[in-house]
Scaffold this motif. Structure first.
Motif, PDB file in Angstrom:
ATOM      1  N   LEU A  70       0.828  -1.201   0.000  1.00  0.00           N
ATOM      2  CA  LEU A  70       0.000   0.000   0.000  1.00  0.00           C
ATOM      3  C   LEU A  70       0.864   1.252   0.000  1.00  0.00           C
ATOM      4  N   PRO A  71       0.384   2.316  -0.623  1.00  0.00           N
ATOM      5  CA  PRO A  71       1.119   3.587  -0.580  1.00  0.00           C
ATOM      6  C   PRO A  71       1.101   4.168   0.819  1.00  0.00           C
ATOM      7  N   PRO A  72       2.100   4.975   1.163  1.00  0.00           N
ATOM      8  CA  PRO A  72       2.138   5.551   2.519  1.00  0.00           C
ATOM      9  C   PRO A  72       1.041   6.588   2.728  1.00  0.00           C
ATOM     10  N   PHE A  73       0.685   6.759   3.985  1.00  0.00           N
ATOM     11  CA  PHE A  73      -0.281   7.797   4.327  1.00  0.00           C
ATOM     12  C   PHE A  73       0.374   9.173   4.189  1.00  0.00           C
ATOM     13  N   VAL A 209     -10.397   5.969  -2.857  1.00  0.00           N
ATOM     14  CA  VAL A 209     -10.076   4.546  -2.934  1.00  0.00           C
ATOM     15  C   VAL A 209      -9.160   4.247  -4.125  1.00  0.00           C
ATOM     16  N   LYS A 210      -9.161   5.101  -5.133  1.00  0.00           N
ATOM     17  CA  LYS A 210      -8.228   4.911  -6.243  1.00  0.00           C
ATOM     18  C   LYS A 210      -6.805   5.300  -5.839  1.00  0.00           C
ATOM     19  N   LYS A 211      -6.673   6.258  -4.936  1.00  0.00           N
ATOM     20  CA  LYS A 211      -5.361   6.652  -4.448  1.00  0.00           C
ATOM     21  C   LYS A 211      -4.850   5.694  -3.375  1.00  0.00           C
ATOM     22  N   TYR A 212      -5.755   5.089  -2.635  1.00  0.00           N
ATOM     23  CA  TYR A 212      -5.384   4.151  -1.578  1.00  0.00           C
ATOM     24  C   TYR A 212      -6.286   2.927  -1.676  1.00  0.00           C
ATOM     25  N   PRO A 213      -5.936   1.953  -2.547  1.00  0.00           N
ATOM     26  CA  PRO A 213      -6.825   0.811  -2.858  1.00  0.00           C
ATOM     27  C   PRO A 213      -6.839  -0.268  -1.778  1.00  0.00           C
ATOM     28  N   ALA A 214      -7.308   0.087  -0.606  1.00  0.00           N
ATOM     29  CA  ALA A 214      -7.452  -0.871   0.493  1.00  0.00           C
ATOM     30  C   ALA A 214      -8.792  -0.600   1.163  1.00  0.00           C
ATOM     31  N   GLU A 215      -9.834  -1.255   0.646  1.00  0.00           N
ATOM     32  CA  GLU A 215     -11.195  -0.932   1.062  1.00  0.00           C
ATOM     33  C   GLU A 215     -11.422  -1.109   2.561  1.00  0.00           C
TER      34      GLU A 215
END
Length: 360
Positions: A70-73, A209-215
């Protein structure tokens, strides 16, 4: 086999899950209405249901995304989640208070505002194509109008009873709802604002959700954010501590059901569908709750089934099918870079035509 799995993932699974969520939402609204008639505060309901949802999602978020890269916050993502939390909390406050003043039926009727508002916002933010001469765009516009019209037919036209009431308690429930009609104007206004804000929520959540794809992680943080925001606000609105004591009756059932099925399962499905299908697709299922509420009322409450409900349900189904055809045709056109599926030349791409035929 691979094509079949792809079709199930892109078309069958989102459709099935969204129908399940709408059924769950109707059940949640009905249970909530029953709990408020017993004296439960909507503030207490919001805080407890979202707290239950956050607790349920903690292990699910860890399980489903333990191996996901996952990308970082960053501050923008945190800001989006907080904004979603504020909008979501506002929607819940307006929605549940509106249902308390009116009824789940009126709540389902006012939800017809969401598809239209979402469609307009999606066009503004370039998340939907708008080509007047495109058959897909025309189908989506006409289908949306038909869909909303069918929902209003259910509400505004009763007609003769096809199936009569079979449970006497439904008569008393109707009597109670008639006593509340004096507050329907207030409830309708609150619900209208609620569903307009919900359209904004769909747009922002689809982008997030497209920027952070972890529902599961996003929904957990979203529900946690609402719990943190709602607790002090609701304590100010409802300072009576005795109201926060929940008995083991319909109030507890409504909180657990909404927290687990509505806020957890429903929001996860909405978020996943927003990522895979877009905000307009998700919003289009809102009018289906009208037909679902009518069917569930007949099956579980023994309410009468009127001709208007049947006619409206048929119109809703037709409008929904037209919109889905437009969406499918548009997605196929984007996949293969043509204006319309039918415009593909059979002589130059026979294998591609076979593939498209199987996809249809």
């Amino acid at each position: 086999m691979a094509r079949g799995r792809r079709f199930c993932y892109r078309e069958v699974l989102p459709f099935t899950l969204m129908v399940m969520v709408e059924c769950a939402n109707v059940g949640s609204s009905t249970l909530y209405k029953a709990a408020t008639l017993k004296g439960m505060s909507y503030c207490v309901f919001i805080v407890y249901s979202y707290a239950v949802s956050a607790l349920v999602l903690i292990p699910l978020a860890f399980f489903f995304h333990r191996k996901t890269a996952l990308p970082p916050f960053d501050k923008f993502l945190v800001g989006r989640i907080c904004l979603l939390g504020v909008l979501g909390f506002t929607c819940q406050m307006l929605g549940y208070k509106g249902i308390e003043y009116a009824s789940p039926t009126l709540g389902s009727a006012m939800s017809n505002l969401t598809p239209a508002c979402t469609f307009i916002l999606a066009i503004i933010f370039r998340m939907e194509r708008l080509e007047v001469r495109s058959p897909s765009t025309v189908a989506k516009i006409i289908g949306t109008i038909v869909l909303i019209s069918g929902a209003f037919v259910v509400i505004l036209y009763t007609g003769p009873a096809i199936v009569t009431e079979t449970i006497s308690q439904s008569i008393s429930l109707n009597h109670i709802l008639k006593l509340l009609r004096s507050n329907w104007s207030i409830g309708g206004l609150l619900l209208a604002i609620d569903y307009v804000i919900l359209a904004v929520w769909y747009i922002i959540q689809a982008q997030t959700v497209k920027k952070y794809p972890a529902e599961f992680i996003l929904v957990f943080l979203y529900n946690l954010c609402i719990t943190v925001i709602s607790t002090p606000v609701c304590l100010i609105i409802e300072p009576n501590l005795s109201a926060w004591k929940i008995k083991a009756d319909v109030a507890l059932l409504s909180i657990l059901y909404t927290g687990i099925v509505g806020s957890a399962f429903g929001t996860v499905v909405h978020t996943w569908s927003l990522k895979t299908k877009g905000p307009v697709y998700v919003a289009l299922f809102r009018p289906l709750s009208i037909a679902i509420a009518a069917v569930m009322g007949v099956i579980f409450l023994g309410e009468a089934l009127y001709l208007g409900s049947v006619v409206g349900a048929i119109i809703i189904a037709v409008g929904f099918y037209v919109v889905m055809w437009g969406k499918a045709n548009e997605e196929m056109s984007e996949d293969f870079g043509v204006d319309s599926v039918e415009s593909l030349p059979t002589s130059t791409a026979p294998l591609l035509q076979d593939y498209i035929s199987e996809e249809k």
